[in-house]
Design an enzyme around this catalytic site. Structure first.
Site, PDB file in Angstrom:
ATOM      1  N   CYS A 114      -3.391   6.207 -14.156  1.00 33.45           N
ATOM      2  CA  CYS A 114      -4.109   5.310 -13.236  1.00 33.45           C
ATOM      3  C   CYS A 114      -5.565   5.711 -13.021  1.00 33.45           C
ATOM      4  O   CYS A 114      -6.325   4.951 -12.432  1.00 33.45           O
ATOM      5  CB  CYS A 114      -3.392   5.252 -11.893  1.00 33.45           C
ATOM      6  SG  CYS A 114      -1.764   4.512 -12.019  1.00 33.45           S
ATOM      7  N   HIS A 255      -8.075   3.897  -5.465  1.00 28.39           N
ATOM      8  CA  HIS A 255      -6.962   3.364  -6.255  1.00 28.39           C
ATOM      9  C   HIS A 255      -5.877   2.872  -5.293  1.00 28.39           C
ATOM     10  O   HIS A 255      -5.547   3.540  -4.316  1.00 28.39           O
ATOM     11  CB  HIS A 255      -6.428   4.467  -7.174  1.00 28.39           C
ATOM     12  CG  HIS A 255      -5.166   4.105  -7.885  1.00 28.39           C
ATOM     13  ND1 HIS A 255      -5.000   2.901  -8.538  1.00 28.39           N
ATOM     14  CD2 HIS A 255      -3.998   4.788  -8.051  1.00 28.39           C
ATOM     15  CE1 HIS A 255      -3.791   2.864  -9.070  1.00 28.39           C
ATOM     16  NE2 HIS A 255      -3.153   3.985  -8.785  1.00 28.39           N
ATOM     17  N   ASN A 285       0.603  -1.647  -7.004  1.00 29.30           N
ATOM     18  CA  ASN A 285      -0.186  -0.699  -7.794  1.00 29.30           C
ATOM     19  C   ASN A 285      -0.360  -1.271  -9.205  1.00 29.30           C
ATOM     20  O   ASN A 285       0.584  -1.288  -9.987  1.00 29.30           O
ATOM     21  CB  ASN A 285       0.540   0.649  -7.823  1.00 29.30           C
ATOM     22  CG  ASN A 285      -0.191   1.696  -8.649  1.00 29.30           C
ATOM     23  OD1 ASN A 285      -1.157   1.399  -9.344  1.00 29.30           O
ATOM     24  ND2 ASN A 285       0.278   2.932  -8.564  1.00 29.30           N
TER      25      ASN A 285
HETATM   26  N1  ACO Z   1      13.915   0.917  -0.763  1.00 31.12           N
HETATM   27  C1  ACO Z   1      14.717   1.538   0.119  1.00 31.12           C
HETATM   28  N2  ACO Z   1      14.861   2.878   0.142  1.00 31.12           N
HETATM   29  C2  ACO Z   1      14.174   3.607  -0.756  1.00 31.12           C
HETATM   30  C3  ACO Z   1      13.343   3.009  -1.721  1.00 31.12           C
HETATM   31  C4  ACO Z   1      13.215   1.605  -1.702  1.00 31.12           C
HETATM   32  N3  ACO Z   1      12.439   0.927  -2.554  1.00 31.12           N
HETATM   33  N4  ACO Z   1      12.787   3.965  -2.475  1.00 31.12           N
HETATM   34  C5  ACO Z   1      13.277   5.140  -2.027  1.00 31.12           C
HETATM   35  N5  ACO Z   1      14.119   4.913  -1.003  1.00 31.12           N
HETATM   36  C6  ACO Z   1      14.874   5.893  -0.207  1.00 31.12           C
HETATM   37  C7  ACO Z   1      15.137   7.151  -0.989  1.00 31.12           C
HETATM   38  O1  ACO Z   1      16.292   7.012  -1.794  1.00 31.12           O
HETATM   39  C8  ACO Z   1      15.328   8.139   0.115  1.00 31.12           C
HETATM   40  O2  ACO Z   1      16.633   7.990   0.634  1.00 31.12           O
HETATM   41  P1  ACO Z   1      17.510   9.282   0.997  1.00 31.12           P
HETATM   42  O3  ACO Z   1      16.739   9.975   2.066  1.00 31.12           O
HETATM   43  O4  ACO Z   1      18.808   8.673   1.432  1.00 31.12           O
HETATM   44  O5  ACO Z   1      17.592  10.066  -0.275  1.00 31.12           O
HETATM   45  C9  ACO Z   1      14.359   7.667   1.196  1.00 31.12           C
HETATM   46  O6  ACO Z   1      14.081   6.294   0.893  1.00 31.12           O
HETATM   47  C10 ACO Z   1      13.070   8.443   1.217  1.00 31.12           C
HETATM   48  O7  ACO Z   1      12.589   8.556  -0.111  1.00 31.12           O
HETATM   49  P2  ACO Z   1      11.239   9.272  -0.436  1.00 31.12           P
HETATM   50  O8  ACO Z   1      11.020   9.254  -1.906  1.00 31.12           O
HETATM   51  O9  ACO Z   1      11.192  10.599   0.256  1.00 31.12           O
HETATM   52  O10 ACO Z   1      10.221   8.276   0.291  1.00 31.12           O
HETATM   53  P3  ACO Z   1       8.704   8.478   0.595  1.00 31.12           P
HETATM   54  O11 ACO Z   1       8.447   8.312   2.024  1.00 31.12           O
HETATM   55  O12 ACO Z   1       8.139   9.694  -0.106  1.00 31.12           O
HETATM   56  O13 ACO Z   1       8.082   7.198  -0.110  1.00 31.12           O
HETATM   57  C11 ACO Z   1       6.904   6.585  -2.112  1.00 31.12           C
HETATM   58  C12 ACO Z   1       8.224   7.026  -1.508  1.00 31.12           C
HETATM   59  C13 ACO Z   1       6.494   5.282  -1.488  1.00 31.12           C
HETATM   60  C14 ACO Z   1       7.090   6.425  -3.618  1.00 31.12           C
HETATM   61  C15 ACO Z   1       5.836   7.673  -1.834  1.00 31.12           C
HETATM   62  O14 ACO Z   1       6.334   8.930  -2.147  1.00 31.12           O
HETATM   63  C16 ACO Z   1       4.567   7.444  -2.597  1.00 31.12           C
HETATM   64  O15 ACO Z   1       3.870   6.471  -2.402  1.00 31.12           O
HETATM   65  N6  ACO Z   1       4.206   8.391  -3.465  1.00 31.12           N
HETATM   66  C17 ACO Z   1       2.992   8.286  -4.237  1.00 31.12           C
HETATM   67  C18 ACO Z   1       3.166   7.311  -5.343  1.00 31.12           C
HETATM   68  C19 ACO Z   1       1.864   7.084  -6.041  1.00 31.12           C
HETATM   69  O16 ACO Z   1       0.814   7.167  -5.468  1.00 31.12           O
HETATM   70  N7  ACO Z   1       1.914   6.789  -7.300  1.00 31.12           N
HETATM   71  C20 ACO Z   1       0.670   6.570  -7.942  1.00 31.12           C
HETATM   72  C21 ACO Z   1       0.924   6.556  -9.273  1.00 31.12           C
HETATM   73  S1  ACO Z   1      -0.615   6.385 -10.066  1.00 31.12           S
HETATM   74  C22 ACO Z   1      -0.214   6.411 -11.743  1.00 31.12           C
HETATM   75  O17 ACO Z   1      -0.810   7.157 -12.501  1.00 31.12           O
HETATM   76  C23 ACO Z   1       0.868   5.579 -12.197  1.00 31.12           C
END
Ligand code: ACO
Length: 328
Positions: A114, A255, A285
């Site tokens: 990204c 981003h 994203n």
């Molecule tokens: N719907 C419902 N529940 C979900 C979902 C969903 N879509 N996704 C995850 N959960 C659940 C998980 O299973 C977990 O459940 P559990 O506690 O029973 O195991 C709970 O929600 C919490 O999961 P986490 O992964 O800890 O959630 P978090 O608050 O960290 O949010 C997220 C996840 C949104 C992905 C966050 O970590 C994030 O934004 N990270 C950065 C991602 C990013 O910036 N990516 C950029 C990529 S750039 C590139 O180069 C591609």
């Protein structure tokens, strides 16, 4: 003697027509609008049909060239940033070159997940500075929807498809144009965000397919922590190196991955909300397209005007990052 500066002289973007809302996703995945919007800020995204990255990128490129009044045959170099290229080779840039009729100009892809758009801008600006090119087309084009595992709610809800292109030309006499970059990569994070299979390390086999290894895999928590930290330090570095302060910046364009990352970085940097641009809610994203999609929209709605100082910050797999400070 100082090197000549590059300037963004036009922008063009394109997103596929089909919009998929969080509610629609919750019909196929164990998720909800409430979870997705609260954790990410995303409400809907555009999803491609049969189009590949080059199909989206070619439309964005044509629009940028049209806006600049420059024919495709006049482009000296095309660089495409994408994490969802049409194929391993030839480059997505080759397909776009063919689609827009760019003639014999050199073209290549740049792989920096990204952060790719910012890295590509830095390469294009260097070509202009070294007088190897007069007109460089930089395109960020991604159809991440084809690279996510649609059974994995942790990643499928995050991405959308789109493309954005900018034309770089030499800045005019006395114009600042692109002022500088702060780029980097933390190799300790190499495994945190990737598509593990399909390359030479893990060529496609029945096992790689069965284990969903051709899709985006991400350690969301680690990427979240990395992004929240790196946006702030990279933005501070580019500002400091070029003698600017946060108050000098008219528009901050990070981003678009997660609104919580954007809000926390903006708060720590000291940007008031009116100086922070986000359209994540409507696009998700869009990987390499996210920053040019913001630039185009900000310029269209009058939040980015000629002469404004804009600070763009990208991050992604690698784990890579890049900031660019530019006079619009
Ligand atoms: N719907 C419902 N529940 C979900 C979902 C969903 N879509 N996704 C995850 N959960 C659940 C998980 O299973 C977990 O459940 P559990 O506690 O029973 O195991 C709970 O929600 C919490 O999961 P986490 O992964 O800890 O959630 P978090 O608050 O960290 O949010 C997220 C996840 C949104 C992905 C966050 O970590 C994030 O934004 N990270 C950065 C991602 C990013 O910036 N990516 C950029 C990529 S750039 C590139 O180069 C591609």
């Amino acid at each position: 003697m100082s090197l000549r500066r590059a300037k963004i002289t036009a922008v063009g973007t394109f997103v596929p027509q089909r919009i998929v809302t969080n509610d629609e996703l919750s019909l196929m995945l164990d998720t909800s609008d409430e979870w997705i919007s609260a954790r990410t800020g995303i409400r809907e995204r555009h999803i491609a049909g049969k189009e590949a990255a080059s199909d989206l990128g070619a439309v964005a490129a044509r629009r940028a060239l049209e806006a600049a009044g420059v024919g495709a045959g006049k482009v000296d170099l095309i660089i495409v940033a994408s994490l969802s290229p049409d194929a391993l080779f030839p480059s997505t840039a080759s397909y776009i070159s063919a689609a827009i009729g760019a003639g014999g100009a050199p073209v290549f892809d740049l792989s920096a997940a990204c952060t790719g758009f910012i890295y590509a801008l830095s390469v294009g600006a260097a070509y202009i500075a070294s007088e190897q090119a007069e007109r460089v087309l930089i395109i960020g084009a991604d159809v991440a929807s084809k690279m996510v595992d649609w059974t994995d709610r942790r990643t499928a809800v995050l991405f959308g498809d789109g493309a954005g292109a900018v034309l770089l030309e030499p800045a005019g006499e006395g114009e600042e144009g692109i002022i500088g970059f702060s780029l980097g990569n933390d190799p300790a994070g190499v495994d945190q965000l990737s598509i593990p299979a399909g390359g030479s390390r893990l060529p496609a086999t029945e096992a790689t397919v069965a284990e969903h290894m051709h899709f985006i895999q991400m350690n969301g928590r680690e990427v979240y922590k990395f992004a929240s930290r790196i946006i702030v330090s990279s933005a501070r570095q580019v500002l400091q190196e070029h003698g600017r302060r946060v108050e000098d910046v008219d528009l901050f364009v990070p981003h678009q991955a997660n609104i919580r990352i954007i809000d926390s970085a903006a708060r720590r940097l000291g940007f008031p909300p009116e100086k922070v641009f986000s359209n994540l809610e409507r696009y998700g994203n869009t990987s390499c397209a996210s920053i040019p999609l913001c630039l185009d929209e900000a310029a269209t709605v009058g939040r980015l005007k000629r002469g404004d100082l804009v600070l763009m910050v990208g991050f992604g797999g690698g784990l890579s990052w890049g900031s660019c400070l530019a006079r619009w």
